[in-house]
Write an enzyme that holds these catalytic residues in place. Structure first.
Site, PDB file in Angstrom:
ATOM      1  N   TYR A  82      46.340  53.331  51.947  1.00  0.00           N
ATOM      2  CA  TYR A  82      45.612  53.449  50.675  1.00  0.00           C
ATOM      3  C   TYR A  82      44.132  53.103  50.757  1.00  0.00           C
ATOM      4  O   TYR A  82      43.422  53.166  49.768  1.00  0.00           O
ATOM      5  CB  TYR A  82      46.286  52.613  49.584  1.00  0.00           C
ATOM      6  CG  TYR A  82      46.503  51.157  49.945  1.00  0.00           C
ATOM      7  CD1 TYR A  82      45.433  50.311  50.137  1.00  0.00           C
ATOM      8  CD2 TYR A  82      47.792  50.643  50.057  1.00  0.00           C
ATOM      9  CE1 TYR A  82      45.629  48.980  50.462  1.00  0.00           C
ATOM     10  CE2 TYR A  82      48.008  49.316  50.378  1.00  0.00           C
ATOM     11  CZ  TYR A  82      46.913  48.486  50.584  1.00  0.00           C
ATOM     12  OH  TYR A  82      47.113  47.177  50.901  1.00  0.00           O
ATOM     13  N   LYS A 113      50.925  49.466  43.054  1.00  0.00           N
ATOM     14  CA  LYS A 113      50.506  48.370  43.940  1.00  0.00           C
ATOM     15  C   LYS A 113      51.740  47.923  44.715  1.00  0.00           C
ATOM     16  O   LYS A 113      52.664  47.360  44.147  1.00  0.00           O
ATOM     17  CB  LYS A 113      49.931  47.221  43.119  1.00  0.00           C
ATOM     18  CG  LYS A 113      49.415  46.112  44.004  1.00  0.00           C
ATOM     19  CD  LYS A 113      48.607  45.112  43.211  1.00  0.00           C
ATOM     20  CE  LYS A 113      47.949  44.107  44.132  1.00  0.00           C
ATOM     21  NZ  LYS A 113      48.883  43.398  44.995  1.00  0.00           N
ATOM     22  N   CYS A 128      37.375  12.023  35.912  1.00  0.00           N
ATOM     23  CA  CYS A 128      37.207  10.653  36.374  1.00  0.00           C
ATOM     24  C   CYS A 128      35.709  10.407  36.540  1.00  0.00           C
ATOM     25  O   CYS A 128      34.997  11.233  37.103  1.00  0.00           O
ATOM     26  CB  CYS A 128      37.932  10.503  37.714  1.00  0.00           C
ATOM     27  SG  CYS A 128      37.385   9.092  38.651  1.00  0.00           S
ATOM     28  N   LYS A 185      48.437  44.043  36.921  1.00  0.00           N
ATOM     29  CA  LYS A 185      49.711  43.487  37.365  1.00  0.00           C
ATOM     30  C   LYS A 185      50.792  43.636  36.291  1.00  0.00           C
ATOM     31  O   LYS A 185      50.509  43.603  35.096  1.00  0.00           O
ATOM     32  CB  LYS A 185      49.539  41.982  37.684  1.00  0.00           C
ATOM     33  CG  LYS A 185      48.560  41.675  38.795  1.00  0.00           C
ATOM     34  CD  LYS A 185      48.942  42.237  40.132  1.00  0.00           C
ATOM     35  CE  LYS A 185      49.658  41.310  41.053  1.00  0.00           C
ATOM     36  NZ  LYS A 185      49.136  40.040  41.358  1.00  0.00           N
ATOM     37  N   GLU A 232      47.433  54.132  41.156  1.00  0.00           N
ATOM     38  CA  GLU A 232      48.499  54.222  42.163  1.00  0.00           C
ATOM     39  C   GLU A 232      49.318  52.934  42.102  1.00  0.00           C
ATOM     40  O   GLU A 232      48.804  51.895  41.683  1.00  0.00           O
ATOM     41  CB  GLU A 232      47.889  54.382  43.562  1.00  0.00           C
ATOM     42  CG  GLU A 232      47.115  53.154  43.989  1.00  0.00           C
ATOM     43  CD  GLU A 232      46.156  53.382  45.158  1.00  0.00           C
ATOM     44  OE1 GLU A 232      46.647  53.465  46.273  1.00  0.00           O
ATOM     45  OE2 GLU A 232      44.933  53.450  44.915  1.00  0.00           O
ATOM     46  N   CYS A 236      41.596   5.743  40.941  1.00  0.00           N
ATOM     47  CA  CYS A 236      40.622   4.655  41.125  1.00  0.00           C
ATOM     48  C   CYS A 236      40.493   3.770  39.893  1.00  0.00           C
ATOM     49  O   CYS A 236      39.785   2.763  39.928  1.00  0.00           O
ATOM     50  CB  CYS A 236      39.258   5.222  41.506  1.00  0.00           C
ATOM     51  SG  CYS A 236      38.425   6.068  40.163  1.00  0.00           S
ATOM     52  N   CYS A 239      41.435   7.070  35.452  1.00  0.00           N
ATOM     53  CA  CYS A 239      41.810   7.833  36.649  1.00  0.00           C
ATOM     54  C   CYS A 239      43.001   7.153  37.324  1.00  0.00           C
ATOM     55  O   CYS A 239      42.943   5.957  37.608  1.00  0.00           O
ATOM     56  CB  CYS A 239      40.620   7.898  37.597  1.00  0.00           C
ATOM     57  SG  CYS A 239      41.047   8.592  39.197  1.00  0.00           S
TER      58      CYS A 239
HETATM   59  C1  9MJ Z   1      48.429  47.994  47.305  1.00  0.00           C
HETATM   60  N1  9MJ Z   1      48.704  46.748  47.632  1.00  0.00           N
HETATM   61  O1  9MJ Z   1      49.292  48.797  47.063  1.00  0.00           O
HETATM   62  C2  9MJ Z   1      44.932  48.403  47.516  1.00  0.00           C
HETATM   63  N2  9MJ Z   1      47.044  48.397  47.270  1.00  0.00           N
HETATM   64  O2  9MJ Z   1      42.558  48.804  47.849  1.00  0.00           O
HETATM   65  C3  9MJ Z   1      46.576  49.611  46.897  1.00  0.00           C
HETATM   66  N3  9MJ Z   1      46.008  47.654  47.650  1.00  0.00           N
HETATM   67  C4  9MJ Z   1      43.591  47.986  47.877  1.00  0.00           C
HETATM   68  N4  9MJ Z   1      45.244  49.607  47.059  1.00  0.00           N
HETATM   69  C5  9MJ Z   1      41.450  48.112  48.236  1.00  0.00           C
HETATM   70  N5  9MJ Z   1      47.338  50.610  46.452  1.00  0.00           N
HETATM   71  C6  9MJ Z   1      41.824  46.846  48.516  1.00  0.00           C
HETATM   72  C7  9MJ Z   1      43.199  46.756  48.294  1.00  0.00           C
END
Ligand code: 9MJ
Length: 701
Positions: free
Chosen positions: A237, A128, A443, A325, A126, A422, A419
């Protein structure tokens, strides 16, 4: 204002009366100050009220009941919104960045679950959403509370504001569970963001950097009318506390949310392999510019809730999910200087100072350079035009110089061998395994280096260690600089030193009666701390929270750990005992032995013990029949993998050891068990089958 009667002249009844009246007045002012950001009296008048309240209490001790304001830690929340403790923490997701890591994720899940080749595994994908995480609590279908994520454990109460978001139902449809905490993302669309910024500009207000900041700024408004004027949206979600699960898979949970009238993202699909996940990632990436809202990657989640349960968590992130990401945004700018920071363990980290540049929606003027080899390998020089990249919320990194733009006076950088704080030698230790120098230069002035001392103090007071509210990084730096705190025990003597007039925090800039009182209350509240946190707080190298918990579980008391660690010279039985602990190897054992061998550390520990009581580790599933026991797994397990069995044992509050000894409480033996099983029967250690072990499932804390 009428001059108050001298306290000595008050009768007990008059005192009680005035104490109650003052209490009410103080609470009202606290609310105006903290929650409404609109105080109606001066600080001096407020302090006068508090002083009178305390003076009456001192003269009439029977008024110092447990609900007296003098007993409240940080009497009011330290920020504008009331705080909400999440009943189920709102954890974060691990990140991955390329296709190979997708394959690794799937392989890791399969390995943990012991899935045979060809056995099916469904994983959802899905978008993010790049917004603001929020938890919505519904009771009997009615929205009763909304909270921001905060630090994952405690967020801010934004109920009034969330009620203004049209898309979020105030009453759910259908037959939702009695208690349902829905989690998701509050976000703003590109179109609404642009319109908002136009309005901001027209009215001479500050512009928002990106839709996420605009959504956050709109939700965290003290006046819900402002939130109502800012169009916000929501996608559900995930979930927190839930009285009954309406489904047994992630897909069906989201479908159930939809049937309750909650908005869910339409792009979620079910995949069955790393290849399918990657194809879906590419597809969502191709839609990105047309979606109309910001997304920063694709989230993958194991579909079966039963499997999610088996996979559990590692540190703070689920093993059953990850965020893939999108590549970070890039920009070019000029590198003006390289600064060196010295961390808690003495690591020298270079920090690039840049001409400010906008990258990924924020202005960056610092970037990391990792270590000296990287600077050399990339041939980064002061004055170079460089490419910077920013991924997520982290500090940007420097990808490298743009050689065509290099000028004659760009200067190669000479990494310091001493360092900068120091002056001690800074060296690169040789890794005993590879025989090569470590990437990080450190250090060597551990106990004389001011930078390390300050960083250790910050770590000591930090959230997962002593968690002293009001003693944040900046304040520690000030107190250290001014000689008020040199080592950790000094923190606990602050209230007494103030009382005796040896120091005067109240008069310090940025301080007042109230903040000093809150700080002292927070310090006093931490005079007792669970062993695992105490060990973590010491900042022993390689001893993070997980190892601290392992040590606490194994040794049970600090004295036992200290005794063994002090005797843990190389080759000793004590060293072997530490080394033999599950998850702890020679490098960690050596770091522990080194820490306790250092006389100055011993002195600090002695001084600390005069101030702090260490209590047993926070109970983990203390009701489970194996809590506190030492377990050894042997033979092959057929229904779960070794990793899974170990993780389950830890959740049940048990210790896992590698070999059977007198200290072993239980052996779980699968087929093919050999010498360990023989040793167990020789020592009379209880032995159970995998089947018996599985009966403990569901009792994890
Ligand atoms: C976002 N930010 O869209 C989760 N998230 O599931 C989606 N974040 C998530 N799932 C468990 N689609 C922890 C975070």
């Amino acid at each position: 204002m009428k001059k108050p009667a001298p306290i000595e002249s008050l009768s007990a009844a008059e005192a009680r009366h005035e104490h109650a009246r003052l209490g009410e007045e103080i609470v009202t002012h606290d609310r105006r100050y903290y929650a409404e950001d609109a105080p109606t009296i001066s600080d001096a008048d407020y302090d006068a009220l508090r002083q009178r309240y305390e003076a009456i209490e001192a003269a009439f001790p029977e008024l110092a009941t447990p609900d007296s304001l003098t007993k409240k830690i940080g009497a009011a929340p330290s920020e504008k919104f009331a705080k909400v403790r999440h009943r189920v923490p709102m954890l974060s997701l691990g990140n991955i960045f390329d296709d190979e890591e997708v394959a690794d994720f799937v392989a890791r899940v399969r390995r943990f679950l012991g899935l045979k080749e060809g056995a099916p595994l469904a994983i959802t994908a899905e978008p993010k959403i790049d917004g603001l995480s929020c938890s919505l609590r519904f009771e009997s279908g009615k929205l009763v509370q909304a909270a921001t994520r905060g630090d994952g454990y405690e967020g801010e109460d934004v109920t009034a504001n969330v009620r203004t978001i049209g898309e979020i139902p105030k009453a759910l449809k259908g037959t939702p569970p009695d208690i349902l905490e829905v989690r998701g993302e509050v976000y703003m669309t590109h179109a609404d963001f642009a319109a908002l910024n136009t309005r901001q500009k027209e009215t001479g207000k500050t512009l928002f950097a990106n839709p996420r900041n605009a959504a956050a700024g709109s939700l965290r408004q003290l006046d819900p009318a402002i939130t109502a004027s800012r169009p916000l949206h929501f996608f559900a979600y995930a979930w927190g506390e839930i009285s009954t699960l309406p489904a047994s898979t992630q897909m069906d949970m989201i479908a159930a949310f939809k049937s309750f009238g909650l908005p869910v993202n339409p792009l979620m699909v079910l995949c069955h392999s790393a290849e399918e996940l990657i194809a879906r990632y590419r597809h969502i990436e191709s839609l990105r510019a047309r979606l109309g809202y910001d997304i920063d990657g694709v989230v993958y989640k194991v579909d079966s809730l039963a499997l999610q349960n088996r996979l559990g968590f590692v540190s703070r992130a689920p093993r059953w999910a990850t965020a893939h990401k999108f590549p970070a945004e890039k920009a070019t700018t000029v590198l003006r200087a390289i600064e060196i920071n010295v961390g808690r363990t003495g690591a020298l980290t270079p920090l690039a100072k840049l001409d400010p540049v906008t990258v990924g929606g924020v202005v960056a003027s610092n970037a990391t350079l990792h270590n000296e080899d990287e600077i050399a390998r990339k041939d980064i020089r002061i004055g170079d035009t460089v490419t910077v990249q920013r991924a997520g919320d982290v500090i940007p990194q420097i990808l490298g110089p743009i050689l065509e733009k290099r000028t004659k006076d760009a200067k190669p950088y000479q990494f310091p061998e001493t360092c900068p704080i120091c002056g001690s030698a800074a060296v690169r230790e040789i890794d005993p395994k590879t025989g090569e120098a470590e990437a990080v230069r450190r250090c060597t002035g551990s106990l004389v280096c001011r930078a390390q001392a300050v960083e250790r103090l910050k770590h000591f007071a930090s959230r997962n260690a002593f968690d002293i509210e009001g003693l944040g990084d900046e304040r520690i730096e000030q107190f250290f600089r001014d000689g008020l705190i040199k080592t950790a025990p000094d923190i606990f003597t602050l209230p007494d030193r103030e009382r005796r007039g040896l120091i005067n925090l109240k008069e310090r800039e940025g301080f007042g009666e109230l903040s000093v009182r809150n700080l002292f209350n927070a310090i006093i509240a931490r005079r007792s701390l669970p062993l695992n946190r105490f060990i973590y707080a010491l900042g022993i190298r390689h001893v993070g929270e997980t190892n601290a918990r392992r040590l606490a579980r194994h040794f049970e008391t600090f004295e036992a750990l200290r005794r063994t660690a002090q005797a843990a010279s190389e080759g000793s039985d004590a060293r072997a005992e530490i080394n033999n602990m599950e998850g702890i190897g020679e490098v960690v054992a050596e770091a522990i032995a080194d820490f306790f061998a250092e006389k100055r550390n011993e002195e600090v520990l002695d001084a600390l013990h005069k101030q702090v009581t260490v209590v047993p580790m926070e109970a983990v599933a203390s009701t489970s029949p194996v809590a506190g026991k030492t377990i050894v797994f042997t033979g092959s397990l057929e229904r779960m993998t070794r990793d899974e069995a170990k993780a389950m044992a830890e959740r049940l509050g048990a210790k896992v050891a590698a070999s059977v000894s007198k200290k072993t409480d239980l052996v779980v033996a699968g087929p093919g068990a050999g010498s360990k099983l023989a040793k167990a029967s020789e020592l009379g250690v209880e032995t159970i089958s995998e089947e018996d072990w599985l009966k403990l499932k569901g009792q994890e804390g």
